[in-house]
Design a protein around this motif. Sequence first.
Motif, short mmCIF file in Angstrom:
data_model
loop_
_atom_site.label_atom_id
_atom_site.label_comp_id
_atom_site.label_asym_id
_atom_site.label_seq_id
_atom_site.Cartn_x
_atom_site.Cartn_y
_atom_site.Cartn_z
N VAL A 278 -21.29 -15.63 11.31
CA VAL A 278 -22.32 -16.53 10.78
C VAL A 278 -22.05 -16.83 9.31
O VAL A 278 -21.36 -16.07 8.63
CB VAL A 278 -23.73 -15.92 10.93
CG1 VAL A 278 -24.10 -15.73 12.39
CG2 VAL A 278 -23.84 -14.60 10.18
N THR A 279 -22.61 -17.91 8.85
CA THR A 279 -22.54 -18.27 7.44
C THR A 279 -23.86 -17.90 6.78
O THR A 279 -24.85 -17.62 7.46
CB THR A 279 -22.30 -19.78 7.27
OG1 THR A 279 -23.44 -20.48 7.80
CG2 THR A 279 -21.02 -20.23 7.97
N ALA A 280 -23.88 -17.96 5.47
CA ALA A 280 -25.12 -17.70 4.73
C ALA A 280 -26.19 -18.73 5.12
O ALA A 280 -27.37 -18.39 5.23
CB ALA A 280 -24.87 -17.73 3.23
N ASP A 281 -25.77 -19.97 5.36
CA ASP A 281 -26.73 -21.00 5.78
C ASP A 281 -27.39 -20.64 7.11
O ASP A 281 -28.60 -20.81 7.28
CB ASP A 281 -26.05 -22.37 5.91
CG ASP A 281 -25.65 -22.95 4.57
OD1 ASP A 281 -26.32 -22.66 3.56
OD2 ASP A 281 -24.66 -23.70 4.54
N ARG B 74 -12.53 -16.98 7.17
CA ARG B 74 -12.77 -18.33 6.67
C ARG B 74 -12.53 -19.32 7.79
O ARG B 74 -11.58 -19.21 8.53
CB ARG B 74 -11.87 -18.66 5.50
CG ARG B 74 -12.29 -17.94 4.24
CD ARG B 74 -11.76 -18.72 3.03
NE ARG B 74 -12.39 -18.24 1.83
CZ ARG B 74 -13.50 -18.76 1.30
NH1 ARG B 74 -14.07 -19.77 1.85
NH2 ARG B 74 -14.00 -18.27 0.20
N SER B 75 -13.43 -20.28 7.88
CA SER B 75 -13.31 -21.34 8.87
C SER B 75 -13.84 -22.62 8.24
O SER B 75 -14.98 -22.65 7.76
CB SER B 75 -14.13 -20.99 10.12
OG SER B 75 -14.12 -22.05 11.04
N ALA B 76 -12.99 -23.64 8.19
CA ALA B 76 -13.37 -24.92 7.60
C ALA B 76 -13.86 -24.75 6.16
O ALA B 76 -14.82 -25.38 5.74
CB ALA B 76 -14.40 -25.63 8.46
N GLY B 77 -13.22 -23.82 5.44
CA GLY B 77 -13.58 -23.60 4.05
C GLY B 77 -14.85 -22.81 3.82
O GLY B 77 -15.30 -22.67 2.69
N ARG B 78 -15.44 -22.28 4.87
CA ARG B 78 -16.68 -21.51 4.75
C ARG B 78 -16.44 -20.06 5.14
O ARG B 78 -15.66 -19.77 6.05
CB ARG B 78 -17.76 -22.12 5.64
CG ARG B 78 -18.01 -23.58 5.26
CD ARG B 78 -19.10 -24.15 6.05
NE ARG B 78 -20.34 -23.51 5.59
CZ ARG B 78 -21.52 -23.86 6.03
NH1 ARG B 78 -21.65 -24.80 6.92
NH2 ARG B 78 -22.60 -23.25 5.59
N VAL B 79 -17.12 -19.16 4.47
CA VAL B 79 -17.02 -17.74 4.79
C VAL B 79 -17.92 -17.45 5.99
O VAL B 79 -19.08 -17.84 6.01
CB VAL B 79 -17.44 -16.86 3.59
CG1 VAL B 79 -17.40 -15.39 3.96
CG2 VAL B 79 -16.56 -17.14 2.39
N ARG B 80 -17.35 -16.79 6.99
CA ARG B 80 -18.11 -16.36 8.16
C ARG B 80 -18.14 -14.83 8.17
O ARG B 80 -17.14 -14.19 7.86
CB ARG B 80 -17.47 -16.90 9.42
CG ARG B 80 -17.42 -18.42 9.44
CD ARG B 80 -17.02 -18.97 10.78
NE ARG B 80 -18.05 -18.88 11.79
CZ ARG B 80 -19.11 -19.68 11.86
NH1 ARG B 80 -19.29 -20.61 10.96
NH2 ARG B 80 -19.99 -19.55 12.83
N TYR B 81 -19.27 -14.28 8.49
CA TYR B 81 -19.48 -12.84 8.48
C TYR B 81 -19.58 -12.33 9.91
O TYR B 81 -20.23 -12.94 10.76
CB TYR B 81 -20.75 -12.49 7.71
CG TYR B 81 -20.66 -12.82 6.25
CD1 TYR B 81 -20.23 -11.88 5.32
CD2 TYR B 81 -20.97 -14.10 5.78
CE1 TYR B 81 -20.13 -12.19 3.97
CE2 TYR B 81 -20.88 -14.42 4.44
CZ TYR B 81 -20.46 -13.46 3.54
OH TYR B 81 -20.35 -13.77 2.21
#
Length: 85
Positions: free
Chosen positions: A27-30, A60-67
Amino acid sequence: MLRTPTDETRLRILAWLREAGPAADGVTADTVAERFSIPRPVAATHLRLLAATGMLSTSRSAGRVRYHRDDMRIAEVARMFEKGW
């Protein structure tokens, strides 16, 4: 870093990430902010703290950090507390 907020948000995040569905792919922070109705900066802080303790890993996926949950690390920490660490 192991401080627990009074509303147990970090524990709720870890429990949610154990579920199948969107959380299974990380998941992302959003996503966390939306799921728990908290501001994005607050969600990002919770996620960074959980990652810093090793309970979450990142990708990282599409420039976003995923946890993602790190179940081995979570089990290790649980064993330490069971032993009275």
